[in-house]
Design a protein around this motif. Structure first.
Motif, PDB file in Angstrom:
ATOM      1  N   MET A 114      -9.374   3.909  -7.259  1.00  0.00           N
ATOM      2  CA  MET A 114      -8.046   4.478  -7.545  1.00  0.00           C
ATOM      3  C   MET A 114      -7.318   3.655  -8.601  1.00  0.00           C
ATOM      4  SD  MET A 114      -6.403   5.927  -4.095  1.00  0.00           S
ATOM      5  CE  MET A 114      -6.472   4.466  -3.109  1.00  0.00           C
ATOM      6  N   SER A 151       2.692   1.802  -3.216  1.00  0.00           N
ATOM      7  CA  SER A 151       1.868   2.412  -4.268  1.00  0.00           C
ATOM      8  C   SER A 151       1.924   3.932  -4.135  1.00  0.00           C
ATOM      9  CB  SER A 151       0.409   1.955  -4.169  1.00  0.00           C
ATOM     10  OG  SER A 151       0.328   0.567  -4.165  1.00  0.00           O
ATOM     11  N   TRP A 189     -10.326   0.134  -5.530  1.00  0.00           N
ATOM     12  CA  TRP A 189     -10.566  -0.195  -6.948  1.00  0.00           C
ATOM     13  C   TRP A 189     -10.803   1.063  -7.763  1.00  0.00           C
ATOM     14  CZ3 TRP A 189      -8.476  -4.100  -8.770  1.00  0.00           C
ATOM     15  CH2 TRP A 189      -8.426  -5.311  -8.082  1.00  0.00           C
ATOM     16  N   GLY A 249       0.837  -1.213   0.000  1.00  0.00           N
ATOM     17  CA  GLY A 249       0.000   0.000   0.000  1.00  0.00           C
ATOM     18  C   GLY A 249       0.861   1.248   0.000  1.00  0.00           C
ATOM     19  N   MET A 278      -6.440  11.636  -6.908  1.00  0.00           N
ATOM     20  CA  MET A 278      -5.925  10.482  -6.165  1.00  0.00           C
ATOM     21  C   MET A 278      -5.684  10.846  -4.696  1.00  0.00           C
ATOM     22  SD  MET A 278      -5.559   7.750  -8.069  1.00  0.00           S
ATOM     23  CE  MET A 278      -4.160   6.719  -7.776  1.00  0.00           C
ATOM     24  N   LEU A 338      -8.890   4.355   9.288  1.00  0.00           N
ATOM     25  CA  LEU A 338      -7.711   3.830   9.987  1.00  0.00           C
ATOM     26  C   LEU A 338      -7.113   4.900  10.891  1.00  0.00           C
ATOM     27  CD1 LEU A 338      -5.884   2.140   6.957  1.00  0.00           C
ATOM     28  CD2 LEU A 338      -7.692   1.178   8.374  1.00  0.00           C
ATOM     29  N   ALA A 389      -0.271  -2.087  -6.860  1.00  0.00           N
ATOM     30  CA  ALA A 389      -1.627  -1.873  -6.312  1.00  0.00           C
ATOM     31  C   ALA A 389      -2.454  -3.149  -6.466  1.00  0.00           C
ATOM     32  CB  ALA A 389      -2.304  -0.699  -7.010  1.00  0.00           C
ATOM     33  N   HIS A 435      -9.635   6.336   1.218  1.00  0.00           N
ATOM     34  CA  HIS A 435      -9.131   4.963   1.360  1.00  0.00           C
ATOM     35  C   HIS A 435      -8.717   4.651   2.802  1.00  0.00           C
ATOM     36  CE1 HIS A 435      -7.701   1.362  -0.575  1.00  0.00           C
ATOM     37  NE2 HIS A 435      -6.488   1.502  -0.092  1.00  0.00           N
ATOM     38  N   HIS A 472      -1.338  -5.540  -3.820  1.00  0.00           N
ATOM     39  CA  HIS A 472      -1.868  -5.040  -2.532  1.00  0.00           C
ATOM     40  C   HIS A 472      -3.336  -5.441  -2.390  1.00  0.00           C
ATOM     41  CE1 HIS A 472      -3.006  -2.067   0.502  1.00  0.00           C
ATOM     42  NE2 HIS A 472      -3.735  -1.380  -0.359  1.00  0.00           N
ATOM     43  N   ARG A 518     -14.369  -2.461   6.276  1.00  0.00           N
ATOM     44  CA  ARG A 518     -13.313  -2.215   5.293  1.00  0.00           C
ATOM     45  C   ARG A 518     -13.852  -2.036   3.882  1.00  0.00           C
ATOM     46  NH1 ARG A 518     -10.327  -6.816   8.507  1.00  0.00           N
ATOM     47  NH2 ARG A 518      -8.428  -5.777   9.153  1.00  0.00           N
ATOM     48  N   ALA A 535      -2.876  -8.543  10.215  1.00  0.00           N
ATOM     49  CA  ALA A 535      -4.149  -8.414   9.508  1.00  0.00           C
ATOM     50  C   ALA A 535      -4.989  -7.295  10.124  1.00  0.00           C
ATOM     51  CB  ALA A 535      -4.905  -9.722   9.547  1.00  0.00           C
ATOM     52  N   SER A 574      -5.945   5.161 -12.012  1.00  0.00           N
ATOM     53  CA  SER A 574      -4.521   5.035 -12.376  1.00  0.00           C
ATOM     54  C   SER A 574      -4.403   4.512 -13.804  1.00  0.00           C
ATOM     55  CB  SER A 574      -3.794   4.057 -11.451  1.00  0.00           C
ATOM     56  OG  SER A 574      -3.960   4.431 -10.132  1.00  0.00           O
ATOM     57  N   ALA A 580     -12.487   1.107   2.146  1.00  0.00           N
ATOM     58  CA  ALA A 580     -11.117   1.020   1.621  1.00  0.00           C
ATOM     59  C   ALA A 580     -11.103   0.147   0.368  1.00  0.00           C
ATOM     60  CB  ALA A 580     -10.181   0.435   2.671  1.00  0.00           C
ATOM     61  N   TRP A 581     -11.909  -0.897   0.370  1.00  0.00           N
ATOM     62  CA  TRP A 581     -11.935  -1.830  -0.761  1.00  0.00           C
ATOM     63  C   TRP A 581     -12.464  -1.137  -2.023  1.00  0.00           C
ATOM     64  CZ3 TRP A 581      -9.968  -6.379  -2.002  1.00  0.00           C
ATOM     65  CH2 TRP A 581     -10.534  -7.122  -3.022  1.00  0.00           C
TER      66      TRP A 581
HETATM   67  C1  HEM Z   1      -3.839   2.757  -6.155  1.00  0.00           C
HETATM   68  C2  HEM Z   1      -3.442   2.720  -5.181  1.00  0.00           C
HETATM   69  C3  HEM Z   1      -3.541   2.322  -3.706  1.00  0.00           C
HETATM   70  C4  HEM Z   1      -2.874   2.936  -2.714  1.00  0.00           C
HETATM   71  C5  HEM Z   1      -1.961   4.123  -2.879  1.00  0.00           C
HETATM   72  C6  HEM Z   1      -3.206   2.281  -1.483  1.00  0.00           C
HETATM   73  C7  HEM Z   1      -2.693   2.603  -0.252  1.00  0.00           C
HETATM   74  C8  HEM Z   1      -3.061   2.055   0.948  1.00  0.00           C
HETATM   75  C9  HEM Z   1      -2.536   2.411   2.243  1.00  0.00           C
HETATM   76  C10 HEM Z   1      -1.450   3.426   2.467  1.00  0.00           C
HETATM   77  C11 HEM Z   1      -3.187   1.685   3.185  1.00  0.00           C
HETATM   78  C12 HEM Z   1      -3.019   1.781   4.691  1.00  0.00           C
HETATM   79  C13 HEM Z   1      -1.950   0.931   5.207  1.00  0.00           C
HETATM   80  C14 HEM Z   1      -1.985   0.939   6.703  1.00  0.00           C
HETATM   81  O1  HEM Z   1      -1.766   1.985   7.322  1.00  0.00           O
HETATM   82  O2  HEM Z   1      -2.262  -0.111   7.265  1.00  0.00           O
HETATM   83  C15 HEM Z   1      -4.142   0.867   2.507  1.00  0.00           C
HETATM   84  C16 HEM Z   1      -5.027   0.014   3.134  1.00  0.00           C
HETATM   85  C17 HEM Z   1      -5.959  -0.747   2.478  1.00  0.00           C
HETATM   86  N1  HEM Z   1      -6.059  -0.900   1.111  1.00  0.00           N
HETATM   87 FE1  HEM Z   1      -5.070   0.158  -0.307  1.00  0.00          FE
HETATM   88  N2  HEM Z   1      -4.104   1.292  -1.727  1.00  0.00           N
HETATM   89  C18 HEM Z   1      -4.334   1.266  -3.096  1.00  0.00           C
HETATM   90  C19 HEM Z   1      -5.138   0.396  -3.768  1.00  0.00           C
HETATM   91  C20 HEM Z   1      -5.957  -0.532  -3.159  1.00  0.00           C
HETATM   92  C21 HEM Z   1      -6.791  -1.461  -3.867  1.00  0.00           C
HETATM   93  C22 HEM Z   1      -6.882  -1.587  -5.384  1.00  0.00           C
HETATM   94  C23 HEM Z   1      -7.465  -2.175  -2.908  1.00  0.00           C
HETATM   95  C24 HEM Z   1      -8.475  -3.254  -3.089  1.00  0.00           C
HETATM   96  C25 HEM Z   1      -9.473  -3.152  -3.766  1.00  0.00           C
HETATM   97  C26 HEM Z   1      -7.045  -1.718  -1.607  1.00  0.00           C
HETATM   98  C27 HEM Z   1      -7.521  -2.178  -0.393  1.00  0.00           C
HETATM   99  C28 HEM Z   1      -7.114  -1.764   0.853  1.00  0.00           C
HETATM  100  C29 HEM Z   1      -7.707  -2.153   2.102  1.00  0.00           C
HETATM  101  C30 HEM Z   1      -8.913  -3.085   2.259  1.00  0.00           C
HETATM  102  C31 HEM Z   1      -6.994  -1.517   3.120  1.00  0.00           C
HETATM  103  C32 HEM Z   1      -7.318  -1.542   4.594  1.00  0.00           C
HETATM  104  C33 HEM Z   1      -6.535  -2.545   5.351  1.00  0.00           C
HETATM  105  C34 HEM Z   1      -7.095  -2.705   6.738  1.00  0.00           C
HETATM  106  O3  HEM Z   1      -8.184  -2.228   7.035  1.00  0.00           O
HETATM  107  O4  HEM Z   1      -6.458  -3.358   7.554  1.00  0.00           O
HETATM  108  N3  HEM Z   1      -6.122  -0.724  -1.797  1.00  0.00           N
HETATM  109  N4  HEM Z   1      -4.040   1.085   1.146  1.00  0.00           N
END
Ligand code: HEM
Ligand code: SF4
Ligand code: SF4
Length: 713
Positions: free
Chosen positions: A134, A51, A132, A48, A200, A211, A107, A207, A110, A124, A481, A138, A127-128
């Motif tokens: 984002m 990305s 998608w 994450g 973005m 958290l 991504a 996103h 991730h 969640r 997790a 992209s 974020a999910w």
């Molecule tokens: C395009 C760019 C993306 C960026 C820059 C990004 C960035 C991040 C970051 C920085 C976190 C937080 C990490 C943390 O502090 O624990 C995060 C969490 C998360 N991301 Fe992404 N992400 C991207 C794409 C996606 C995609 C495509 C999905 C799925 C569809 C996704 C699903 C999630 C989920 C579910 C979490 C939450 C995790 C949790 O609740 O424990 N992300 N993401």
């Protein structure tokens, strides 16, 4: 009937897939973790934040490219070549391109990791879904970037859009005289390519909205390694343009980046409805996964009002912002009370592990049951003259197989240790670990959703009641997790560690499914050689990494670099020669841009107004009005191959008429005629000639309003 939701451990298919992923992570950990560190240099734990880092690199290199880029179909290609001619420009362009591919790959990985580790449903979903969103943005930005180069790839993109939209915007590309009109289109695409990324930022805010203590920055080693990998790829294979765009040529083959432009050959082969239909259905299903396949948890957290002293520790440690402290004014002497927001709670239990007064518990999990089970099981063990090892771990380790323990439901003849599972125990499981060891070890295991839920008092209680040692197995700190479990747990255990002999409390962080470290410990314990646990919290000055320490880690960092090279190097595989299946090797393009003849003449215009008009102004053009449609017929070698009608634009049909037709034919000499009817009364011949057309050539016949004829470009 409502479908029964299943707990993490019961979702077997998902766990099977997660096991495979975790095996990969465990393998990488083995080569990226030094013996004196718990933290592996594993890039897969930072997808994450990686990305975000790639987005930053894209912004910086993008600013450089924008400064030297020139818009317009007559200048864009040359300006990009000029950028590439200078080493810094070539590096910037190549890094920009590899970072763009890297963003989609990273991504995607991730997202895959989030999906496999069951982190997409419940609170969640936001974020999910935004993730998608984002991802698609992209892809859109990258596709626009390819258009700006104005080479054959851009031409294919333009032809694809023209065929889709069939609008007037195609005209300037076909007629060199009005090529300067493309400038505004280039500026619009450039603007979108540069400014959509700003959305973005909003995407990232949404996103991570749910958290706390969001980690936006990758660790420094990963940023340096990613930079090195991007430069290595750029130097090894600098990015080049394809041949310049030329609508007088047919694109039959060009090398394409399939991450971004793969849809061009696929739509050409399958057709738009099939390709986009599949993409929409698959994309829709994946985005809707939180509602299609929601899981269940044993929460939410519940606060027992009289036990809560208002210390706010739980609110501080909750990684999901799900606890609010409110002031209380009741018979207790405490000033505030913790309140759980059920919608945000993921049931990690981290709050349970931190509360000193049992003020908070998970709705379906009570510490009193665990403590009673432990007491009874250890009493049984004492009676049998055994001293089991108490293992405390999380659901992930249990599901993905970190413990190769034989769980004992029934007495077995080959078992030397008769500690048996009792049906009365709800929270502990009895078993025996042999591991090919001459000294089997009796095991009592307790599993919680996240290791961060473990309360040091539970461990202390197991040791007080006769456990030989306590073994706490957590996930790597960067791979929880629930984001922060091991971090909080380590702090709690470090405080408790000082009061315990170093041989009895053991703490390991492992990729779930990796058994090596647990085996090593159990083997030593079985053999009576109690290993000593190192202090979990090092004194401050020892934590400072000086250059010698960094050099000492070089070997592990280098293997991390190789992993990253493989992950980002995948983008090289995505660049593949792609063919554009055309019905015939040659093409005639017929383009018409017609002002349109008025249906109603200017009868209503008062004579005095007509008199005042300058001599060269046609009153009909001043008045405007509905226009006739234009009909065209194409006759090739004496055979009519095409007839179509083009309507005036605008709701009141007062606008000009645009039309674009492609006719595929064999190379060679052909007799071509075009007939036009623009007044609903008479067909006029507007082109007749014998043309010779080569393979891969596209003849452009453009309507010239002045001569009322089609002209060969
Ligand atoms: C395009 C760019 C993306 C960026 C820059 C990004 C960035 C991040 C970051 C920085 C976190 C937080 C990490 C943390 O502090 O624990 C995060 C969490 C998360 N991301 Fe992404 N992400 C991207 C794409 C996606 C995609 C495509 C999905 C799925 C569809 C996704 C699903 C999630 C989920 C579910 C979490 C939450 C995790 C949790 O609740 O424990 N992300 N993401
Ligand atoms: S940690 Fe326990 S006592 Fe402290 S606020 Fe939370 S529930 Fe109340
Ligand atoms: S269980 Fe986890 S998410 Fe829920 S309130 Fe407690 S710490 Fe927060």
């Amino acid at each position: 009937m409502k479908k029964q939701r299943k707990l993490y451990l019961q979702r077997k298919q998902w766990r099977f897939a997660e096991k495979l992923w975790s095996k990969l992570e465990g393998t990488i950990n083995r080569v990226t973790t030094s013996a004196d560190s718990l933290r592996p240099y594993n890039p897969l734990y930072h997808l994450g934040t990686l990305s975000i880092y790639l987005l930053i690199i894209l912004t910086i290199t993008g600013i450089y490219l924008t400064i030297f880029y020139r818009a317009g179909s007559d200048r864009a290609y040359e300006s990009v070549n000029n950028i590439s001619a200078f080493w810094l420009g070539s590096l910037m362009r190549s890094v920009h391109r590899y970072a763009a591919d890297g963003l989609l790959i990273i991504a995607f990985l991730h997202a895959l990791k989030m999906m496999l580790s069951d982190r997409f449903w419940g609170s969640r979903w936001l974020a999910w879904v935004s993730g998608w969103g984002m991802f698609v943005i992209s892809w859109l930005i990258g596709t626009m970037g390819y258009w700006l180069v104005w080479d054959e790839r851009a031409q294919w993109l333009t032809e694809y859009s023209i065929n889709l939209i069939k609008g007037q915007f195609a005209m300037p590309f076909l007629s060199p005289e009005i090529a300067s009109r493309t400038f505004s289109l280039f500026v619009i695409v450039l603007f979108l390519h540069v400014f959509i990324p700003i959305t973005m930022i909003v995407g990232i805010i949404i996103h991570v909205l749910r958290l706390t203590r969001v980690r936006l920055w990758s660790p420094r080693w990963l940023m340096v390694e990613t930079g090195i990998v991007l430069v290595l790829l750029s130097v090894w294979k600098p990015v080049t343009s394809a041949l310049p765009a030329d609508f007088g040529r047919v694109i039959s083959q060009v090398s394409l980046d399939w991450w971004y432009l793969g849809f061009l050959p696929l739509t050409a082969q399958w057709g738009n409805p099939l390709f986009w239909g599949i993409a929409l259905i698959v994309g829709g299903i994946i985005t809707a996964l939180p509602w299609i396949s929601p899981g269940a948890h044993i929460g939410p957290a519940v606060v027992t009002n009289p036990n809560c002293t208002g210390c706010a520790l739980c609110a501080r440690e909750c990684p999901y912002n799900a606890i609010e402290m409110v002031s209380r004014d009741d018979e207790t002497r405490f000033k505030s009370l913790a309140i759980i927001n059920e919608k945000l709670c993921t049931a990690c239990g981290i709050c349970v592990g931190t509360c000193a007064t049992s003020g908070v518990e998970l709705a379906g999990w009570h510490a009193s049951v665990l403590l009673a089970d432990l007491q009874r099981a250890l009493a049984q063990a004492r009676q049998a003259g055994q001293q089991p090892v108490a293992i405390f771990t999380c659901d992930r380790h249990k599901a993905l197989g970190s413990l190769d323990v034989k769980w004992q439901e029934e007495p077995a003849s080959d078992t030397v240790i008769p500690l048996l599972q009792s049906p009365a125990w709800q929270r502990v499981q009895a078993g025996v670990w042999t591991g090919g060891n001459p000294h089997p070890v009796a095991i009592l295991s307790c599993t919680v959703p996240c290791a961060g839920m473990l309360h040091p008092d539970w461990i202390r209680s197991a040791l007080n009641d006769g456990a030989k040692a306590a073994l706490v197995i957590a996930c790597p700190e960067d791979d929880c997790a629930y984001r922060e479990g091991p971090m909080w747990l380590k702090g709690r255990l470090a405080r408790r560690q000082r009061t315990l002999p170093p041989q009895v409390l053991h703490y390991v962080e492992l990729a779930p499914g990796s058994q090596g470290e647990v085996r090593r410990l159990l083997k030593a314990i079985g053999a009576g050689k109690m290993p000593e646990q190192k202090p979990l919290k090092l004194p401050k000055k020892k934590q400072v990494t000086d250059w010698r320490a960094v050099l000492g880690q070089m070997r592990y960092l280098a293997t991390g670099l190789v992993v990253l090279l493989v992950a980002l190097g995948i983008s090289l595989l995505a660049e593949r020669p792609s063919s554009n299946p055309t019905p015939q090797p040659s093409l005639i393009r017929i383009a018409i841009n017609h002002g349109g003849k008025l249906i109603a003449a200017s009868e209503n215009l008062p004579p005095e107004v007509i008199a005042k008009l300058p001599a060269n102004v046609d009153p009909a053009q001043v008045l405007g009005g509905e226009r006739f449609p234009v009909r065209l017929r194409l006759i090739v070698d004496g055979q009519q191959v095409l007839e179509d009608t083009y309507q005036p634009r605008g709701l009141r049909r007062e606008g000009a008429i645009f039309g674009l037709e492609n006719w595929w034919l064999t190379p060679g000499t052909h007799k071509v005629e075009i007939w036009m009817m623009d007044d609903e009364s008479e067909w006029k011949q507007v082109f007749a000639d014998t043309v010779t057309i080569a393979s891969q050539e596209a003849l452009i016949l453009f309507y010239d309003e002045e001569t009322n004829q089609f002209i060969l470009r």
